[in-house]
Design an enzyme around this catalytic site. Sequence first.
Site, PDB file in Angstrom:
ATOM      1  N   TYR A 103      -8.512 -11.744   1.486  1.00 20.87           N
ATOM      2  CA  TYR A 103      -9.559 -10.873   1.899  1.00 20.87           C
ATOM      3  C   TYR A 103     -10.271 -10.291   0.794  1.00 20.87           C
ATOM      4  CZ  TYR A 103      -7.162  -6.576   1.547  1.00 20.87           C
ATOM      5  OH  TYR A 103      -6.306  -5.541   1.282  1.00 20.87           O
ATOM      6  N   GLU A 104      -9.730 -10.364  -0.222  1.00 18.76           N
ATOM      7  CA  GLU A 104     -10.253  -9.977  -1.613  1.00 18.76           C
ATOM      8  C   GLU A 104     -11.351 -11.301  -2.190  1.00 18.76           C
ATOM      9  OE1 GLU A 104      -8.028  -7.288  -4.511  1.00 18.76           O
ATOM     10  OE2 GLU A 104      -6.372  -8.412  -3.264  1.00 18.76           O
TER      11      GLU A 104
ATOM     12  N   SER B  45       0.673  -1.088  -0.008  1.00 20.22           N
ATOM     13  CA  SER B  45      -0.068  -0.137  -0.055  1.00 20.22           C
ATOM     14  C   SER B  45       0.685   1.409   0.061  1.00 20.22           C
ATOM     15  CB  SER B  45      -0.880   0.050   1.143  1.00 20.22           C
ATOM     16  OG  SER B  45      -1.728  -1.130   1.151  1.00 20.22           O
TER      17      SER B  45
ATOM     18  N   MET C  11      -2.145  -7.903   6.496  1.00 24.97           N
ATOM     19  CA  MET C  11      -3.053  -8.760   6.040  1.00 24.97           C
ATOM     20  C   MET C  11      -2.542  -9.282   4.601  1.00 24.97           C
ATOM     21  SD  MET C  11      -6.401  -6.355   6.291  1.00 24.97           S
ATOM     22  CE  MET C  11      -6.576  -5.349   7.922  1.00 24.97           C
ATOM     23  N   SER C  12      -1.211  -9.267   4.447  1.00 24.92           N
ATOM     24  CA  SER C  12      -0.452  -9.875   3.384  1.00 24.92           C
ATOM     25  C   SER C  12       0.887 -10.592   3.546  1.00 24.92           C
ATOM     26  CB  SER C  12      -0.025  -8.784   2.304  1.00 24.92           C
ATOM     27  OG  SER C  12       0.716  -7.775   2.769  1.00 24.92           O
TER      28      SER C  12
ATOM     29  N   HIS D  12      -4.802 -10.122  -2.317  1.00 23.13           N
ATOM     30  CA  HIS D  12      -4.977 -10.558  -0.936  1.00 23.13           C
ATOM     31  C   HIS D  12      -6.139 -11.683  -0.854  1.00 23.13           C
ATOM     32  CE1 HIS D  12      -3.535  -6.266  -0.962  1.00 23.13           C
ATOM     33  NE2 HIS D  12      -2.874  -6.532   0.187  1.00 23.13           N
TER      34      HIS D  12
ATOM     35  N   ASN E 161       0.868   2.831  11.049  1.00 22.85           N
ATOM     36  CA  ASN E 161      -0.127   3.221  12.392  1.00 22.85           C
ATOM     37  C   ASN E 161       0.319   2.422  13.284  1.00 22.85           C
ATOM     38  OD1 ASN E 161      -1.433   1.001  10.221  1.00 22.85           O
ATOM     39  ND2 ASN E 161      -2.332   0.905  12.486  1.00 22.85           N
TER      40      ASN E 161
ATOM     41  N   HIS F  52      -7.899   3.433   6.692  1.00 18.73           N
ATOM     42  CA  HIS F  52      -7.041   3.125   5.429  1.00 18.73           C
ATOM     43  C   HIS F  52      -6.236   4.240   4.822  1.00 18.73           C
ATOM     44  CE1 HIS F  52      -5.047   0.741   2.015  1.00 18.73           C
ATOM     45  NE2 HIS F  52      -6.221   1.724   1.028  1.00 18.73           N
TER      46      HIS F  52
ATOM     47  N   ALA G 202       2.540  -2.371   4.123  1.00 12.23           N
ATOM     48  CA  ALA G 202       2.316  -1.515   5.129  1.00 12.23           C
ATOM     49  C   ALA G 202       1.630  -2.346   6.596  1.00 12.23           C
ATOM     50  CB  ALA G 202       1.154  -0.454   4.870  1.00 12.23           C
TER      51      ALA G 202
ATOM     52  N   HIS H 278      -3.332   0.342  -4.376  1.00 12.99           N
ATOM     53  CA  HIS H 278      -2.577  -0.752  -5.107  1.00 12.99           C
ATOM     54  C   HIS H 278      -3.052  -0.719  -6.606  1.00 12.99           C
ATOM     55  CE1 HIS H 278      -1.495  -3.675  -1.818  1.00 12.99           C
ATOM     56  NE2 HIS H 278      -2.224  -2.853  -1.236  1.00 12.99           N
TER      57      HIS H 278
HETATM   58  N1  HPA Z   1      -3.465  -3.975  11.013  1.00 11.68           N
HETATM   59  C1  HPA Z   1      -3.731  -4.801   9.892  1.00 11.68           C
HETATM   60  N2  HPA Z   1      -3.279  -4.454   8.729  1.00 11.68           N
HETATM   61  C2  HPA Z   1      -2.434  -3.364   8.665  1.00 11.68           C
HETATM   62  C3  HPA Z   1      -2.538  -2.352   9.802  1.00 11.68           C
HETATM   63  C4  HPA Z   1      -3.032  -2.703  10.910  1.00 11.68           C
HETATM   64  O1  HPA Z   1      -2.966  -2.035  11.961  1.00 11.68           O
HETATM   65  N3  HPA Z   1      -1.959  -1.285   9.140  1.00 11.68           N
HETATM   66  C5  HPA Z   1      -1.779  -1.474   7.942  1.00 11.68           C
HETATM   67  N4  HPA Z   1      -1.921  -2.735   7.309  1.00 11.68           N
END
Ligand code: HPA
Length: 274
Positions: free
Chosen positions: A87-88, A32, A213-214, A85, A237, A249, A115, A63
């Site tokens: 989750y998609e 990302s 998540m990847s 991903h 974050n 996001h 990220a 993306h």
């Molecule tokens: N959690 C999961 N996936 C992420 C996060 C998060 O805090 N930040 C960026 N991708």
Amino acid sequence: MTYASKAIIDETAAYLASRTRIRPEVGLILGSGLGVLGDELDDSVTIPYADIPHFPMSTVEGHAGELVLGRLQGRQVALMRGRFHMYEGYEAERTTLPIRVMKALGVKTLLVTNAAGGINLGYEPGDLMVISDHLNLTGRNPLAGPNDNALGVRFPDMSEAYSRRLREVVKSTASELGFAVKEGIYAGLLGPNYETPAEICMLRTLGADAVGMSTVSEVIVARHSGIEVMGISCISNMAAGILDQPLSHEEVMETSEKVKERFISLVMAVLPKM
Ligand code: HPA
């Protein structure tokens, strides 16, 4: 149908080979907000995923959804701007088809980036973290199902999933460039919701330093294929419950935007040593 079949991999690789003279030895998967690196390639051809046989579509904002083949720092590279991903809604095996195809094209080393949320309380948004190891908590595995021995062994070793050699290269290169990187364990979850504060406490107890998540499925397939891997997370974050604010996001994209110069300079300096 299985996406990890030799016929599908070879057909996809043959299509890409027909589009360019570049024969990549290094693969890059940009997470990302980190796709800007794709603009730096010479002699490049950019191919939207939609044009590539058997590739899924990238549905996530931030993306771009294209493969760039070209030269960077004297290396021939295959660079994914955006990844797939689970989750998609795609199966693990399908999200990792690009890694199989990279291997068929000649890739020997892979840099995965993402990220991630910071779990380690010593981290702050904007930090770059060299991934030392991962926890696959997705509940999925791209190698589940029949094993094709031509692609890799049934029970691949994961004791050095992220190459120690390449980790040292990233850390020493960063310090030459005048900044420090963190090094830690990445917990890969299925998503797509961000975690609850209780889940983050659990992940910290399990030894995770960052969460996303990847990445984990890609690395499993890369190791199965005999590709040497290095991983860099951009801590976009702090994970849920650490600061008294909701996650979004947008925040993830904003932080990636802020660190991109440092990230690009690091990757450019690391590439010749990969
Ligand atoms: N959690 C999961 N996936 C992420 C996060 C998060 O805090 N930040 C960026 N991708």
